[in-house]
Design a protein around this motif. Sequence first.
Motif, short mmCIF file in Angstrom:
data_model
loop_
_atom_site.label_atom_id
_atom_site.label_comp_id
_atom_site.label_asym_id
_atom_site.label_seq_id
_atom_site.Cartn_x
_atom_site.Cartn_y
_atom_site.Cartn_z
N UNK A 250 -30.73 9.46 -11.17
CA UNK A 250 -31.17 10.21 -10.00
C UNK A 250 -30.36 9.78 -8.78
N UNK A 251 -30.00 10.72 -7.94
CA UNK A 251 -29.19 10.37 -6.78
C UNK A 251 -29.79 10.96 -5.52
N UNK A 252 -29.40 10.40 -4.40
CA UNK A 252 -29.69 11.01 -3.11
C UNK A 252 -28.36 11.30 -2.41
N UNK A 262 -23.47 10.30 2.56
CA UNK A 262 -23.74 9.02 1.91
C UNK A 262 -24.47 9.31 0.62
N UNK A 263 -23.90 8.86 -0.50
CA UNK A 263 -24.45 9.14 -1.82
C UNK A 263 -24.80 7.82 -2.50
N UNK A 264 -26.00 7.74 -3.04
CA UNK A 264 -26.39 6.51 -3.71
C UNK A 264 -27.45 6.74 -4.75
N UNK A 284 -22.21 8.33 -10.15
CA UNK A 284 -22.52 8.88 -8.84
C UNK A 284 -21.70 10.13 -8.54
N UNK A 285 -20.41 10.05 -8.79
CA UNK A 285 -19.54 11.17 -8.43
C UNK A 285 -19.75 12.37 -9.34
N UNK A 286 -19.98 12.14 -10.63
CA UNK A 286 -20.23 13.28 -11.51
C UNK A 286 -21.56 13.93 -11.19
N UNK A 303 -16.44 2.96 -1.07
CA UNK A 303 -17.39 2.60 -2.12
C UNK A 303 -17.87 1.20 -1.79
N UNK A 304 -19.17 1.07 -1.57
CA UNK A 304 -19.67 -0.18 -1.02
C UNK A 304 -20.89 -0.67 -1.79
#
Length: 382
Positions: A250-252, A262-264, A284-286, A303-304
């Motif tokens: 699951x991502x936001x 901002x994706x995480x 995350x990217x897919x 990327x952090x």
Amino acid sequence: MNSASFSHSKYAIVGGGLMGRLLAVSLAQRGAEVDLFDKGHSDASGAAARIAAAMLAPLAESVITEDSVVRMGIHSLPRWKELINQLSAPVFIQQDGTLILWHRQDASDAERFTAHLERNCRNNASLQLPQKLNNEAIRDLEPGVAARFTQGLFLPNEGQLDNRQLLDALLIELNNLKVHCHWNTEVNPDDLRKNDSYQAVIDCRGTGAKNAWVANSNNTLRGVRGEVVRLYAPEVKLKRPTRLIHPRYPIYIAPKENDIYVVGATEIESDDLSEMSVRSAMELLSAVYTVHSGFAEARILEMATQCRPTLKNNLPEIRMRKDQGLSDLIMINGLYRHGFMIAPAILDCALELLASGDSNTALDLGLNISKEASNREASLCA
């Protein structure tokens, strides 16, 4: 709160991340003299708060956290606007709700998620029921994702802010208020307590305070690793934070100003601060590409990774210690993944505690405050 409680008082704050800066600014605004110490730079590059989406989403988070944290999040939403309005520099903040999406194959997970949200709303009248969306309703809210999703949920009243703008604005305010900032200076709060000019020493070091929390083996402090990607995606144009329900990742997606996203998602029980893994980056990217095809041409800005300070029960806590001949010690920690969502509530409780020795707000919200004196600890609220 009566500012007279703090005028002509002096405080030391150790830790210049989100809570440290908020407390330093708030105390200085009330007439106190404040010394702020941090082992890192003024840009907060080592703070967990710099690597965050800063979503203010108590209903969405109610699926994975306790009711007390949800109540702190509800308390904090209007307080954020008040706090930001008091700052000299602008900070992006919005309250346009959260969009929840899922692909057809994940409909059963979405049903469980929806049922959980509805149950939480029945148990807390301050939460507003999620709105079920068909494809037409999704198109009205977020046209860019309507081609890929036929169902969704809209969680009204939730919001977000720009974490880095906020940290920078708080730094400006620290300087304007003449807070004595000691950057690149590592100090032990116990050593500062020997300085009798301080009314209290406040420990806001996050994971840097691990050793100090070892004294209470019932609620030790640990780091929980989080990984985020910052993207520049001018083709996407999402208007509000969007979450994707998925059984594995699951991502936001939190849209900031100037087409920054901002994706995480990832949470790893580890205090490892090394670079992001290939697996995490690929997932995350897919996943973000399945939400909007415009992310295919996005530019990866960063990327952090960072570790969220987390107590054994995953709940925040304030610990107060009084010892004869030493300044009072206030320890604030355990904000976990909810730092921005609940920080104003923690701030208000801490200010009450400093002013009077107690906090009615903490009792109302269910924030645990423990008090120690001469090696004897009593809990103010469970």
